[in-house]
Design a protein around this motif. Structure first.
Motif, short mmCIF file in Angstrom:
data_model
loop_
_atom_site.label_atom_id
_atom_site.label_comp_id
_atom_site.label_asym_id
_atom_site.label_seq_id
_atom_site.Cartn_x
_atom_site.Cartn_y
_atom_site.Cartn_z
N LEU A 77 -21.78 -49.54 39.99
CA LEU A 77 -21.27 -49.49 38.70
C LEU A 77 -20.05 -50.17 38.50
O LEU A 77 -19.17 -49.72 37.78
CB LEU A 77 -21.08 -47.91 38.45
N ARG A 78 -19.59 -51.27 39.47
CA ARG A 78 -18.69 -52.05 39.20
C ARG A 78 -18.90 -53.40 38.84
O ARG A 78 -20.04 -53.93 39.40
CB ARG A 78 -17.88 -52.10 40.51
N PRO A 79 -18.48 -53.93 37.58
CA PRO A 79 -18.92 -55.19 37.08
C PRO A 79 -18.71 -56.27 38.29
O PRO A 79 -19.65 -57.17 38.16
CB PRO A 79 -17.73 -55.55 36.05
N SER A 80 -17.95 -56.25 38.95
CA SER A 80 -17.67 -57.30 40.09
C SER A 80 -19.08 -57.32 41.10
O SER A 80 -19.29 -58.59 41.74
CB SER A 80 -16.69 -57.00 41.11
N ALA A 81 -20.15 -56.47 40.79
CA ALA A 81 -21.11 -56.34 41.98
C ALA A 81 -22.17 -57.26 41.26
O ALA A 81 -23.22 -57.53 41.68
CB ALA A 81 -21.60 -55.08 42.03
N VAL A 118 -18.60 -43.67 39.44
CA VAL A 118 -17.49 -44.43 38.71
C VAL A 118 -16.16 -44.39 39.46
O VAL A 118 -15.38 -45.22 39.61
CB VAL A 118 -17.45 -43.90 37.23
N ARG A 119 -15.80 -43.20 39.99
CA ARG A 119 -14.49 -42.98 40.60
C ARG A 119 -14.28 -43.85 41.82
O ARG A 119 -13.28 -44.13 42.11
CB ARG A 119 -14.46 -41.55 40.63
N SER A 120 -15.67 -43.79 42.61
CA SER A 120 -15.53 -44.56 43.93
C SER A 120 -15.94 -46.04 43.77
O SER A 120 -16.21 -46.78 44.64
CB SER A 120 -16.62 -43.99 44.80
N ALA A 121 -16.23 -46.30 42.34
CA ALA A 121 -16.49 -47.86 42.47
C ALA A 121 -15.54 -48.90 42.64
O ALA A 121 -14.32 -48.66 42.68
CB ALA A 121 -17.14 -48.02 40.89
N ALA A 125 -29.10 -60.97 51.77
CA ALA A 125 -28.27 -60.77 50.71
C ALA A 125 -28.71 -60.90 49.40
O ALA A 125 -28.29 -60.50 48.42
CB ALA A 125 -27.04 -61.69 51.09
N VAL A 126 -29.79 -61.98 49.29
CA VAL A 126 -30.39 -62.30 48.05
C VAL A 126 -31.08 -61.22 47.59
O VAL A 126 -31.12 -60.61 46.31
CB VAL A 126 -31.17 -63.58 48.20
N LEU A 127 -31.83 -60.42 48.47
CA LEU A 127 -32.80 -59.46 48.12
C LEU A 127 -32.19 -58.39 47.56
O LEU A 127 -32.48 -57.48 46.47
CB LEU A 127 -33.78 -59.15 49.05
N VAL A 128 -31.01 -57.85 48.12
CA VAL A 128 -30.08 -56.69 47.79
C VAL A 128 -29.58 -57.09 46.37
O VAL A 128 -29.39 -56.18 45.49
CB VAL A 128 -29.07 -56.37 48.71
N ARG A 129 -29.08 -58.25 46.06
CA ARG A 129 -28.43 -58.61 44.66
C ARG A 129 -30.02 -58.52 43.73
O ARG A 129 -29.39 -58.03 42.61
CB ARG A 129 -28.02 -60.23 45.12
N GLU A 130 -30.97 -59.15 44.17
CA GLU A 130 -31.90 -59.04 43.47
C GLU A 130 -32.43 -57.56 42.89
O GLU A 130 -32.73 -57.13 41.89
CB GLU A 130 -33.25 -59.76 43.67
N TRP A 131 -32.39 -56.83 43.79
CA TRP A 131 -32.64 -55.31 43.54
C TRP A 131 -31.81 -54.57 42.70
O TRP A 131 -31.90 -54.06 41.74
CB TRP A 131 -32.67 -54.38 44.94
N HIS A 132 -30.31 -54.82 42.91
CA HIS A 132 -29.31 -54.21 42.14
C HIS A 132 -29.53 -54.69 40.66
O HIS A 132 -29.42 -53.84 39.88
CB HIS A 132 -27.86 -54.57 42.82
N GLU A 133 -29.53 -56.09 40.61
CA GLU A 133 -29.83 -56.44 39.11
C GLU A 133 -31.00 -56.01 38.62
O GLU A 133 -31.18 -55.62 37.28
CB GLU A 133 -29.76 -58.03 39.07
N ALA A 134 -32.18 -55.87 39.35
CA ALA A 134 -33.43 -55.42 38.60
C ALA A 134 -33.17 -53.84 38.35
O ALA A 134 -33.76 -53.39 37.40
CB ALA A 134 -34.57 -55.45 39.54
N ALA A 135 -32.66 -53.10 39.02
CA ALA A 135 -32.29 -51.72 39.20
C ALA A 135 -31.58 -51.39 37.89
O ALA A 135 -31.73 -50.38 37.11
CB ALA A 135 -31.68 -51.23 40.39
N LEU A 136 -30.48 -52.15 37.81
CA LEU A 136 -29.71 -52.21 36.55
C LEU A 136 -30.29 -52.16 35.35
O LEU A 136 -30.27 -51.38 34.08
CB LEU A 136 -28.46 -53.23 36.83
#
Length: 239
Positions: free
Chosen positions: A200-204, A236-239, A168-179
């Motif tokens: 592409l949803r803010p809640s992520a 965006v439509r599926s977010a 979970a931590v690594l996935v979150r770090e990946w998403h933040e770094a990728a963003l």
């Protein structure tokens, strides 16, 4: 064995790509670099491949090496410590977002999710633009279930596969770094390859990154590249 979350993530990812435009080829020619990575795989893993005229053709030689690797996995493959970096480099430099799986999967089964994902995250954060794009392509396969029971790391027990990791931590770090990378890095291949796996949803994301999510959507919608514009609307439509 793999945790349910990893297998579910793989299924969701495969379903999500239906109906999307195919990822375009690289804008830069990485043929020679990939050929070197293939040579490293053959030498380090001791694969049984014939050296012939196709060794200079990245497309054909890639198929030969991947085929030899698949067969070695079926027969029972013990991977040395040096094999890990070699497989990850081949996965990153393989420009085909489907075939690179064949370098990721043995590494996952021998060394585990956490090590593979940490390596890809390091490429994303510190690599060249070509490596960042390649890491994003390879990340897609990092949630595969561990099904290569005959593949193990040198020094591990005879049962082979590592325990599943809490990712979970690594996935979150990946998403933040990728963003952050998508917004700040204008390199076309980097943006093309990061976008498909970018929530592409803010809640992520934590609150301090919500403005970056909005910025990423604005960048993608106004981008001159057709693939990026097409892809963002689906996401965006599926977010």
């Amino acid at each position: 064995m793999a945790v349910d979350g990893n297998e579910a993530a793989a299924g969701e990812a495969e379903s999500a790509v239906q109906g999307f435009m195919a990822l375009p080829g690289r804008t830069e020619d990485g043929t020679q670099l990939f050929l070197r990575r293939l040579a490293d795989v053959v030498q380090t893993l001791g694969l049984d491949v014939a050296s012939d005229s196709v060794a200079g053709d990245a497309w054909e030689w890639g198929h030969v090496v991947r085929g030899a690797l698949r067969e070695a996995c079926r027969q029972g493959l013990v991977l040395s410590e040096a094999s890990f970096g070699v497989l990850m480099a081949a996965a990153v430099y393989d420009s085909n977002p489907s075939f690179n799986r064949q370098f990721v999967e043995p590494a996952l089964n021998a060394f585990g999710y956490q090590r593979v994902r940490s390596a890809l995250l390091d490429y994303l954060r510190t690599g060249t633009d070509a490596e960042r794009a390649g890491a994003a392509r390879a990340w897609y396969w990092s949630a595969l279930p561990l099904r290569l029971s005959e593949v193990r790391a040198e020094g591990s027990d005879a049962e082979g596969q590592p325990e599943a990791d809490d990712n979970a931590v690594l996935v979150r770090e990946w998403h933040e770094a990728a963003l952050r990378e998508f917004v700040s890095n204008e390199h076309l291949d980097v943006r093309r390859c990061i976008l498909p796996g970018l929530p592409l949803r803010p809640s992520a994301y934590p609150a301090e990154l919500h403005d970056l999510v909005e910025a990423a959507v604005v960048i993608a919608r106004s981008h001159p590249d057709e693939y990026i514009r097409h892809r963002v609307e689906h996401q965006v439509r599926s977010a």
